[in-house]
Design an enzyme around this catalytic site. Structure first.
Site: not given
Length: 554
Positions: A380, A518, A520
């Site tokens: 990001c 993102h 994650e």
């Protein structure tokens, strides 16, 4: 009607209700049940999207673009069910819904009150989120005794009264402190916590006793006697070395059996197979390699702000039996340093963030990684910093910047997204005057990867989907100029309008990749995520001084 397990907490906060609930959910899932989870938060914010990371920690994003509590990240890391906006409800959202109904005239002129209108709306949200599942676990945020939690506790009391014990279970997590001077575990706080619950009409069916060490049988009997809970339903939850081992610990004590018996689910369940969790724990405890990753962020003093990033890095290591040590660095500090803190690091990750504080430190970090051939992973804001670095120092675009930080930049290589298409195909628009809350590009978005690139190799397919949370994006006016300067745009949105992934050619840098999404949020301990697995492998290769001869697998 879905059987519901309500999880409350007592004595103090941050005892681990979310981990305990998610661990039980993972056992029930392993026994063949279709499980979902839900978080009821007592704060008045509509969602945590505009809350400070220093106060609240990470904002976790779901597939449908909901900005939620970080506990939903715990839930998705432990169970296979993908959650949505329905699974995260706050006091603010409840009141917003009720007030909207009142303005429409839905209450037909009635005086709108906490009981029944607020509690009815809470129950409606619970029913909506849990319909169609075999079991649902619902965590009540905060601590019993907090005034903010009372409407939620009243609502779940009503649910139990109407549905009965076969369709609603109360599970209470409480602290059993160890007093070192006396050499004793003290049960009195637990007794008072249960007394507080019973005063509002809730009798726990199960007690989860958090302590530094295992609660002995004698103390469990004492707790059972004073709290009117069956002794076998007093579960010891001691501190453990590996949190992902909690499902194994709760299975050993038979917590899942208490649920199966009370809800009469025997005909629906099989024996629990937790071999995947056992493999995860074994990989954590017996690594074959070790790397150190620098995480250069803005909120490193409150590491919960990067909870999913830290976990995803560890998951990436688990898949190759590698221990990942994290070195947390404040981006702002690097602006005034000689980058000595980045020496002897095996890899650098720059995570997301907002605002100009520390951005120059992130840009300098990207420059350091690029010039010193250190594996770099930008997420990001970390991608935007990498683009600004490349524009300034390789493409010779002096004073290149993001318009988030400098609206007068002569080369705004990162700009505000004014229009984009949602997952449902609808066009959304915004401008500089739009509200901050809920106006970002949010949720799961598909992207197409360029053949022959590192991103395509890591993912192993042409089209992938990742979750997003951002307002600013690569400025398309600079695509050609930066590509001509050597930057590789390896991922784009399906309509080719938004740049999703950039990287450096592998003949100029061993591993340099940055993405706008993102990733994650889609990493789990049992599966990992291809980008994090690839990044950790690159860090291992740097440490080893070249290509690894063979892969170690968890």
């Amino acid at each position: 009607m879905t059987p519901l397990i309500f999880v409350t907490g007592g004595v103090v906060s941050s005892l681990g209700k979310g981990i305990a609930a998610a661990s039980l959910a993972s056992i029930l899932e392993a026994r063949g049940l279709k499980v979902t989870m839900m978080k009821l938060d007592p704060y008045i914010n509509v969602d945590p999207g505009t809350m400070s990371p220093f106060q609240h920690g990470e904002v976790y994003v779901t597939d449908d673009g909901a900005e939620t509590d970080l506990d939903l990240g715990h839930y998705e890391r432990y169970v296979r069910t993908r959650l949505s906006r329905k699974n995260s409800v706050t006091t603010g959202r409840i009141y917003e819904n009720v007030i909207r109904k009142e303005r429409r005239g839905d209450y037909l002129g009635a005086t709108v009150q906490v009981i029944p209108h607020i509690t009815d709306e809470i129950r409606r949200c619970i029913d909506e989120a849990t319909a169609g599942f075999d079991v649902a676990l619902i965590e009540i945020g905060g601590t019993v005794g907090d005034i903010e939690s009372l409407p939620f506790l009243e609502a779940i009391r009503q649910v139990r009264t109407e549905r009965g014990a076969e369709k609603a279970m109360f599970m209470h997590l409480t602290l059993v402190p160890y007093i070192a001077a006396a050499g004793e575990l003290k049960t009195k706080p637990t007794q008072h916590s249960v007394k507080e619950l019973r005063s509002i009409g809730i009798q726990p069916d199960v007690l989860l006793c958090r302590s530094e060490q295992a609660v002995p049988d004698s103390e469990r009997r004492k707790i059972a006697l004073f709290t009117n809970v069956s002794e076998r339903a007093v579960i010891s939850c001691p501190d453990i070395d590996v949190l992902y081992g909690m499902p194994l610990e709760l299975l050993r004590q038979g917590l899942d059996e208490l649920v199966i018996v009370q809800f009469k689910l025997r005909d629906k369940v099989a024996a629990a197979d937790l071999s995947e969790w056992a493999a995860v724990v074994d990989a954590v405890k017996h690594p074959l390699d070790e790397v150190t990753i620098a995480v250069v962020g803005k909120y490193v003093d409150h590491q919960d702000a990067y909870k999913s990033v830290a976990e995803a890095l560890r998951h990436g290591g688990l898949r190759q039996r590698t221990k990942v040590n994290l070195k947390w660095l404040e981006a702002q500090d690097l602006e005034r340093s000689d980058m000595a803190a980045l020496q002897d690091i095996d890899g650098i990750l720059v995570p997301g963030g907002f605002g100009d504080r520390g951005f120059e430190g992130k840009v300098q970090t990207s420059k350091f990684a690029r010039e010193h051939k250190v594996p770099y992973f930008g997420i990001c804001y970390g991608m935007q910093a990498a683009v600004v670095d490349y524009a300034r120092h390789v493409a010779d675009l002096d004073a290149a910047n993001s318009t988030e930080n400098d609206r007068q930049s002569p080369h705004p290589v990162i700009g505000l997204i004014t229009e984009w298409r949602t997952a449902t195909g609808e066009v959304e628009k915004r401008d500089e005057k739009s509200d901050l809350g809920g106006t970002m590009r949010l949720g799961l978005q598909e992207q197409r990867l360029k053949p022959g690139t590192l991103a395509r190799e890591l993912y192993g397919k042409d089209v992938v989907a990742e979750r997003h949370r951002h307002r600013y994006e690569f400025n398309n006016r600079y695509r050609t100029q930066l590509e001509d300067a050597g930057l590789v745009i390896s991922g784009k949105s399906m309509d080719d309008t938004l740049v999703e992934v950039v990287e450096l050619p592998r003949d100029t840098h061993p591993w340099f990749l940055a993405c706008q999404a993102h990733p994650e949020f889609l990493s789990t301990p049992r599966d990992g995520h291809p980008l994090f697995i690839g990044f950790v492998r690159a860090a291992r290769e740097k440490k080893a001084g070249g290509k690894l001869l063979k892969e170690a697998r968890a």
